[in-house]
Design a protein around this motif. Structure first.
Motif, mmCIF file in Angstrom:
data_model
loop_
_atom_site.group_PDB
_atom_site.id
_atom_site.type_symbol
_atom_site.label_atom_id
_atom_site.label_comp_id
_atom_site.label_asym_id
_atom_site.label_seq_id
_atom_site.Cartn_x
_atom_site.Cartn_y
_atom_site.Cartn_z
ATOM 1 N N THR A 59 0.846 -1.193 0.000
ATOM 2 C CA THR A 59 0.000 0.000 0.000
ATOM 3 C C THR A 59 0.882 1.242 0.000
ATOM 4 O O THR A 59 1.678 1.440 0.925
ATOM 5 N N PRO A 60 0.759 2.087 -1.023
ATOM 6 C CA PRO A 60 1.587 3.302 -1.058
ATOM 7 C C PRO A 60 1.179 4.284 0.040
ATOM 8 O O PRO A 60 0.065 4.219 0.572
ATOM 9 N N ALA A 61 2.077 5.179 0.351
ATOM 10 C CA ALA A 61 1.787 6.212 1.354
ATOM 11 C C ALA A 61 0.626 7.073 0.879
ATOM 12 O O ALA A 61 0.413 7.253 -0.322
ATOM 13 N N GLY A 62 -0.115 7.617 1.842
ATOM 14 C CA GLY A 62 -1.257 8.470 1.522
ATOM 15 C C GLY A 62 -0.845 9.895 1.208
ATOM 16 O O GLY A 62 0.337 10.232 1.181
ATOM 17 N N ARG A 63 -1.843 10.733 0.998
ATOM 18 C CA ARG A 63 -1.573 12.146 0.701
ATOM 19 C C ARG A 63 -1.182 12.877 1.976
ATOM 20 O O ARG A 63 -1.512 12.459 3.086
ATOM 21 N N TRP A 64 -0.481 13.991 1.799
ATOM 22 C CA TRP A 64 -0.048 14.802 2.929
ATOM 23 C C TRP A 64 -1.173 15.738 3.369
ATOM 24 O O TRP A 64 -1.878 16.293 2.538
ATOM 25 N N TYR A 65 -1.293 15.933 4.683
ATOM 26 C CA TYR A 65 -2.227 16.893 5.272
ATOM 27 C C TYR A 65 -1.414 17.901 6.060
ATOM 28 O O TYR A 65 -0.637 17.524 6.941
ATOM 29 N N GLU A 66 -1.610 19.184 5.772
ATOM 30 C CA GLU A 66 -0.842 20.217 6.475
ATOM 31 C C GLU A 66 -1.332 20.357 7.915
ATOM 32 O O GLU A 66 -2.525 20.482 8.167
ATOM 33 N N SER A 67 -0.380 20.335 8.852
ATOM 34 C CA SER A 67 -0.720 20.384 10.278
ATOM 35 C C SER A 67 -0.396 21.714 10.929
ATOM 36 O O SER A 67 -1.028 22.097 11.899
ATOM 37 N N GLY A 68 0.646 22.384 10.444
ATOM 38 C CA GLY A 68 1.067 23.630 11.074
ATOM 39 C C GLY A 68 2.489 23.956 10.693
ATOM 40 O O GLY A 68 2.916 23.673 9.567
ATOM 41 N N GLU A 69 3.210 24.536 11.624
ATOM 42 C CA GLU A 69 4.601 24.905 11.397
ATOM 43 C C GLU A 69 5.435 24.520 12.614
ATOM 44 O O GLU A 69 4.926 24.476 13.729
ATOM 45 N N VAL A 70 6.699 24.265 12.354
ATOM 46 C CA VAL A 70 7.654 24.035 13.435
ATOM 47 C C VAL A 70 8.782 25.038 13.246
ATOM 48 O O VAL A 70 9.255 25.262 12.131
ATOM 49 N N ALA A 71 9.186 25.644 14.342
ATOM 50 C CA ALA A 71 10.319 26.570 14.325
ATOM 51 C C ALA A 71 11.412 25.990 15.212
ATOM 52 O O ALA A 71 11.127 25.350 16.226
ATOM 53 N N ALA A 72 12.647 26.202 14.807
ATOM 54 C CA ALA A 72 13.798 25.756 15.589
ATOM 55 C C ALA A 72 14.753 26.925 15.750
ATOM 56 O O ALA A 72 14.923 27.720 14.824
ATOM 57 N N ALA A 73 15.363 27.023 16.916
ATOM 58 C CA ALA A 73 16.326 28.093 17.158
ATOM 59 C C ALA A 73 17.469 27.998 16.152
ATOM 60 O O ALA A 73 17.817 26.909 15.679
ATOM 61 N N ASP A 74 18.033 29.117 15.826
ATOM 62 C CA ASP A 74 19.108 29.199 14.840
ATOM 63 C C ASP A 74 20.219 28.207 15.148
ATOM 64 O O ASP A 74 20.639 28.075 16.297
ATOM 65 N N GLY A 75 20.664 27.481 14.129
ATOM 66 C CA GLY A 75 21.756 26.537 14.289
ATOM 67 C C GLY A 75 21.311 25.134 14.635
ATOM 68 O O GLY A 75 22.120 24.218 14.664
ATOM 69 N N GLN A 76 20.024 24.924 14.896
ATOM 70 C CA GLN A 76 19.538 23.591 15.221
ATOM 71 C C GLN A 76 18.952 22.936 13.973
ATOM 72 O O GLN A 76 18.426 23.600 13.095
ATOM 73 N N SER A 77 19.035 21.633 13.919
ATOM 74 C CA SER A 77 18.533 20.874 12.783
ATOM 75 C C SER A 77 17.012 20.940 12.740
ATOM 76 O O SER A 77 16.347 20.567 13.697
ATOM 77 N N ILE A 78 16.461 21.393 11.606
ATOM 78 C CA ILE A 78 15.013 21.477 11.502
ATOM 79 C C ILE A 78 14.399 20.079 11.423
ATOM 80 O O ILE A 78 13.312 19.840 11.930
ATOM 81 N N GLU A 79 15.113 19.124 10.823
ATOM 82 C CA GLU A 79 14.605 17.751 10.771
ATOM 83 C C GLU A 79 14.473 17.180 12.189
ATOM 84 O O GLU A 79 13.501 16.526 12.515
ATOM 85 N N GLU A 80 15.484 17.467 13.013
ATOM 86 C CA GLU A 80 15.447 16.999 14.399
ATOM 87 C C GLU A 80 14.313 17.692 15.161
ATOM 88 O O GLU A 80 13.622 17.074 15.970
#
Length: 125
Positions: A31-52
Motif C-alpha cells: 500500500t503506497p503512502a497516503g496524501r499529505w495533510y498540512e498540520s502547522g509549522e515548526v520553528a527551531a532556534a538558529d543553528g539547530q537541525s530542523i529535521e530533528e
C-alpha cells in the motif's frame, strides 16, 4: 525539555528556521503512502537541525492531525510526519541518526491555531 504553553511568537519571528509540517499514512507493504495533510509549522532556534526539531515535535504534529483530519484518525498508529522547507516538495521525516542529548529549542504552531482550548501554543525548551 518539557512542553509548556506559550503565547510567544519569538522563535518564529527572530529569523530562525521555520517550516510547514504535514502528516500522512506511511507506506505499508504494497500500500503506497497516503496524501499529505498540512498540520502547522515548526520553528527551531538558529543553528539547530530542523529535521530533528520536526522529529521531536512528531507526537504533537501527528496527534493534532488526527483531530483536524478524520481520514487520519483511523490510521493514527501508521502516520509519519513530513516537512516542506523549500518550494513545494514535502519530505518524510525519519528519526535523526545523531545522538544529540541536548533538548532543542523548538515550537509547534498548529495550523488551526490551538492544540487544545487551554494550550494555544506548545513550545519545547
Amino acid at each position: 525539555g518539557r512542553w509548556y504553553e506559550s503565547g510567544s511568537e519569538e522563535l518564529r519571528t527572530k529569523g530562525n528556521t521555520n517550516v510547514k509540517v504535514f502528516a500522512r499514512v506511511r507506506n505499508q507493504g504494497d500500500t503506497p503512502a497516503g496524501r499529505w495533510y498540512e498540520s502547522g509549522e515548526v520553528a527551531a532556534a538558529d543553528g539547530q537541525s530542523i529535521e530533528e526539531a520536526v522529529w521531536n515535535s512528531k507526537r504533537y504534529i501527528l496527534e493534532y492531525s488526527t483531530w483536524q483530519f478524520p481520514a487520519l484518525l483511523a490510521q493514527k498508529k501508521n502516520l509519519e510526519p513530513g516537512l516542506c522547507a523549500y518550494g513545494d516538495t514535502i519530505v518524510a521525516v525519519t528519526k535523526p541518526s545523531s545522538n544529540n542529548q541536548e533538548q532543542p529549542e523548538i515550537a509547534f504552531y498548529p495550523w488551526g491555531g490551538a492544540l487544545k482550548k487551554t494550550n494555544p501554543r506548545m513550545t519545547k525548551g
